[in-house]
Every structure is written in structure tokens, then in C-alpha cells.
Design a protein around this motif. Structure first.
Motif, PDB file in Angstrom:
ATOM      1  N   VAL A  66     -13.575  10.855  28.272  1.00 23.17           N
ATOM      2  CA  VAL A  66     -12.987  12.103  27.783  1.00 23.17           C
ATOM      3  C   VAL A  66     -11.641  11.815  27.122  1.00 23.17           C
ATOM      4  CG1 VAL A  66     -12.054  14.354  28.467  1.00 23.17           C
ATOM      5  CG2 VAL A  66     -14.199  13.530  29.461  1.00 23.17           C
ATOM      6  N   SER A  67     -10.822  10.975  27.751  1.00 24.07           N
ATOM      7  CA  SER A  67      -9.509  10.644  27.218  1.00 24.07           C
ATOM      8  C   SER A  67      -9.616   9.907  25.883  1.00 24.07           C
ATOM      9  CB  SER A  67      -8.739   9.798  28.228  1.00 24.07           C
ATOM     10  OG  SER A  67      -7.485   9.421  27.715  1.00 24.07           O
ATOM     11  N   GLN A  68     -10.506   8.924  25.813  1.00 26.38           N
ATOM     12  CA  GLN A  68     -10.680   8.176  24.567  1.00 26.38           C
ATOM     13  C   GLN A  68     -11.144   9.074  23.434  1.00 26.38           C
ATOM     14  OE1 GLN A  68     -13.439   5.203  26.273  1.00 26.38           O
ATOM     15  NE2 GLN A  68     -12.299   3.736  25.030  1.00 26.38           N
ATOM     16  N   CYS A  69     -12.123   9.912  23.708  1.00 28.29           N
ATOM     17  CA  CYS A  69     -12.662  10.795  22.680  1.00 28.29           C
ATOM     18  C   CYS A  69     -11.569  11.733  22.174  1.00 28.29           C
ATOM     19  CB  CYS A  69     -13.854  11.576  23.215  1.00 28.29           C
ATOM     20  SG  CYS A  69     -14.756  12.476  21.941  1.00 28.29           S
ATOM     21  N   HIS A  70     -10.796  12.303  23.097  1.00 28.61           N
ATOM     22  CA  HIS A  70      -9.702  13.194  22.700  1.00 28.61           C
ATOM     23  C   HIS A  70      -8.698  12.435  21.819  1.00 28.61           C
ATOM     24  CE1 HIS A  70      -6.984  16.676  23.128  1.00 28.61           C
ATOM     25  NE2 HIS A  70      -6.040  15.751  23.041  1.00 28.61           N
ATOM     26  N   MET A  71      -8.313  11.244  22.245  1.00 28.58           N
ATOM     27  CA  MET A  71      -7.325  10.472  21.488  1.00 28.58           C
ATOM     28  C   MET A  71      -7.825  10.168  20.080  1.00 28.58           C
ATOM     29  SD  MET A  71      -5.888   6.600  22.056  1.00 28.58           S
ATOM     30  CE  MET A  71      -7.495   5.956  21.620  1.00 28.58           C
ATOM     31  N   LEU A  72      -9.062   9.713  19.967  1.00 29.97           N
ATOM     32  CA  LEU A  72      -9.578   9.324  18.653  1.00 29.97           C
ATOM     33  C   LEU A  72      -9.662  10.514  17.701  1.00 29.97           C
ATOM     34  CD1 LEU A  72     -12.211   6.767  19.915  1.00 29.97           C
ATOM     35  CD2 LEU A  72     -10.070   6.258  18.702  1.00 29.97           C
ATOM     36  N   TRP A  73     -10.122  11.674  18.203  1.00 33.15           N
ATOM     37  CA  TRP A  73     -10.143  12.872  17.364  1.00 33.15           C
ATOM     38  C   TRP A  73      -8.725  13.338  17.053  1.00 33.15           C
ATOM     39  CZ3 TRP A  73     -13.223  14.986  14.100  1.00 33.15           C
ATOM     40  CH2 TRP A  73     -14.601  14.784  14.208  1.00 33.15           C
ATOM     41  N   TYR A  74      -7.845  13.262  18.020  1.00 28.60           N
ATOM     42  CA  TYR A  74      -6.455  13.678  17.815  1.00 28.60           C
ATOM     43  C   TYR A  74      -5.809  12.858  16.701  1.00 28.60           C
ATOM     44  CZ  TYR A  74      -1.544  14.613  18.668  1.00 28.60           C
ATOM     45  OH  TYR A  74      -0.224  14.957  18.510  1.00 28.60           O
ATOM     46  N   LEU A  75      -5.961  11.544  16.772  1.00 32.48           N
ATOM     47  CA  LEU A  75      -5.376  10.688  15.743  1.00 32.48           C
ATOM     48  C   LEU A  75      -5.955  11.016  14.367  1.00 32.48           C
ATOM     49  CD1 LEU A  75      -5.309   7.309  17.697  1.00 32.48           C
ATOM     50  CD2 LEU A  75      -3.380   8.856  17.286  1.00 32.48           C
ATOM     51  N   HIS A  76      -7.252  11.248  14.313  1.00 33.31           N
ATOM     52  CA  HIS A  76      -7.897  11.621  13.050  1.00 33.31           C
ATOM     53  C   HIS A  76      -7.313  12.930  12.509  1.00 33.31           C
ATOM     54  CE1 HIS A  76     -11.082  12.527  10.137  1.00 33.31           C
ATOM     55  NE2 HIS A  76     -11.118  13.735  10.683  1.00 33.31           N
ATOM     56  N   LEU A  77      -7.252  13.942  13.356  1.00 35.27           N
ATOM     57  CA  LEU A  77      -6.765  15.251  12.915  1.00 35.27           C
ATOM     58  C   LEU A  77      -5.287  15.203  12.527  1.00 35.27           C
ATOM     59  CD1 LEU A  77      -8.651  17.558  15.433  1.00 35.27           C
ATOM     60  CD2 LEU A  77      -9.178  17.173  13.005  1.00 35.27           C
ATOM     61  N   CYS A  78      -4.503  14.383  13.216  1.00 33.60           N
ATOM     62  CA  CYS A  78      -3.095  14.230  12.833  1.00 33.60           C
ATOM     63  C   CYS A  78      -2.989  13.589  11.459  1.00 33.60           C
ATOM     64  CB  CYS A  78      -2.340  13.399  13.870  1.00 33.60           C
ATOM     65  SG  CYS A  78      -1.863  14.342  15.333  1.00 33.60           S
ATOM     66  N   ALA A  79      -3.786  12.567  11.214  1.00 35.03           N
ATOM     67  CA  ALA A  79      -3.753  11.908   9.904  1.00 35.03           C
ATOM     68  C   ALA A  79      -4.099  12.907   8.802  1.00 35.03           C
ATOM     69  CB  ALA A  79      -4.710  10.725   9.874  1.00 35.03           C
ATOM     70  N   VAL A  80      -5.108  13.740   9.036  1.00 40.48           N
ATOM     71  CA  VAL A  80      -5.517  14.744   8.053  1.00 40.48           C
ATOM     72  C   VAL A  80      -4.398  15.771   7.835  1.00 40.48           C
ATOM     73  CG1 VAL A  80      -7.137  16.643   7.640  1.00 40.48           C
ATOM     74  CG2 VAL A  80      -7.983  14.432   8.455  1.00 40.48           C
TER      75      VAL A  80
END
Length: 162
Positions: A66-80
Motif C-alpha cells: 500500500v505504501s509503495q503504490c501510494h508513493m509511486l502514484w504520488y510522485l507521478h502526480l506531483c511531477a504532472v
């Protein structure tokens, strides 16, 4: 158009101590999780269930997923969104409730709280960086597959001197 993805790890029990599962105390809960092109993970059950405290448990791996998935999506959305993240660490907490033996034993997770500490490049990025955490749950494959809540307690700050 939807796409289907398949995952094929292997789980091999390594805990036969000579008499198999002849009784509850006769075997180790140790096992190895493997997948092609990846290092093995040494697994066991939680020490509360006769497991090895030095190995990864299914409960650990669920919380980490759960933590990894949240982090990876978070980083993606921040970049966008134009938010430059320079550091990210999460110290999540998962809560599992074990049922009373009188009702058949077992148990289930009742929640996971993600507690990411995020550093962004500039102070003006902090509000957007905080808001993005709320957008992740609708996208995270793992969180969307759970039947219990995932809460977020993010701490976002800017790099020192900015």
C-alpha cells in the motif's frame, strides 16, 4: 480500453523440520518468496503465530505494498502538477484485528495509515504537494483493491534555505 497484467511470484515453504506438519509446533513458518529477475525475500509468519521476527511477514508486505503504490502514484502526480519532490519517506502503520478463537479465529486488517514525510524544492509547492495525497487513492491499484480504509497523515516541507 482496459489492460490485464499478470504477476507470477512463487512462494516456497522451507520450514519442514523433519516431520512436516505432524503437529502445530513441529514446523517452521519460514518460506521464500521469489520471482524471475528479482532477489528472494525471506518470509515467515508474525512472531505471534510462531514466526521468525527477522523475516518479512504477509502483514508487513501488505502494508508495504500500500505504501509503495501510494508513493509511486504520488510522485507521478506531483511531477504532472509541477511539484518537485526531493525526498520521500513513509513510516506506515497497519492495524490487524485477530478474531477470538470462540468465533473461529482468523482476523483482518481494519486500516492502514500512511505517514509520508515529503520534501519539496520550494515553499510555494507545499500546498499542492499536500493536496496531491488526496488524489492518490482513486488511482493506487493496491488501495483500490482493499476492503478497509487507508488514511494519510502527510508532512510536507520545503528544502531548507528556500
Amino acid at each position: 480500453m482496459s489492460r490485464e497484467h499478470h504477476y507470477r511470484p512463487a512462494v516456497e515453504w522451507t520450514g519442514n523440520q523433519g516431520s512436516g506438519t505432524s503437529n502445530y509446533r513441529a514446523f517452521s513458518r519460514n518460506h521464500t518468496v521469489s520471482a524471475e529477475h528479482k532477489p528472494d525475500l525471506l518470509g515467515s509468519s508474525d512472531p505471534a503465530f510462531r514466526g521468525d521476527a527477522t523475516r518479512w511477514t504477509p502483514e508487513d508486505l501488505l502494508v508495504v505494498s500500500v505504501s509503495q503504490c501510494h508513493m509511486l502514484w504520488y510522485l507521478h502526480l506531483c511531477a504532472v502538477a509541477g511539484v518537485v519532490v526531493t525526498a520521500y519517506r513513509d513510516d506506515p502503520i497497519g492495524v490487524m484485528v485477530e478474531d477470538d478463537e470462540a468465533v473461529g479465529g482468523g482476523g483482518q486488517f481494519v486500516g492502514i495509515t500512511l505517514r509520508p514525510t515529503v520534501t519539496v524544492r520550494d515553499p510555494e509547492m507545499v500546498p499542492t504537494a499536500e493536496a496531491v495525497h488526496g488524489d492518490v487513492g482513486a488511482r493506487c491499484f493496491i488501495a483500490r483493491s482493499l476492503n478497509f480504509p487507508v488514511a494519510h497523515q502527510p508532512r510536507v516541507s520545503a528544502e531548507p534555505g528556500r
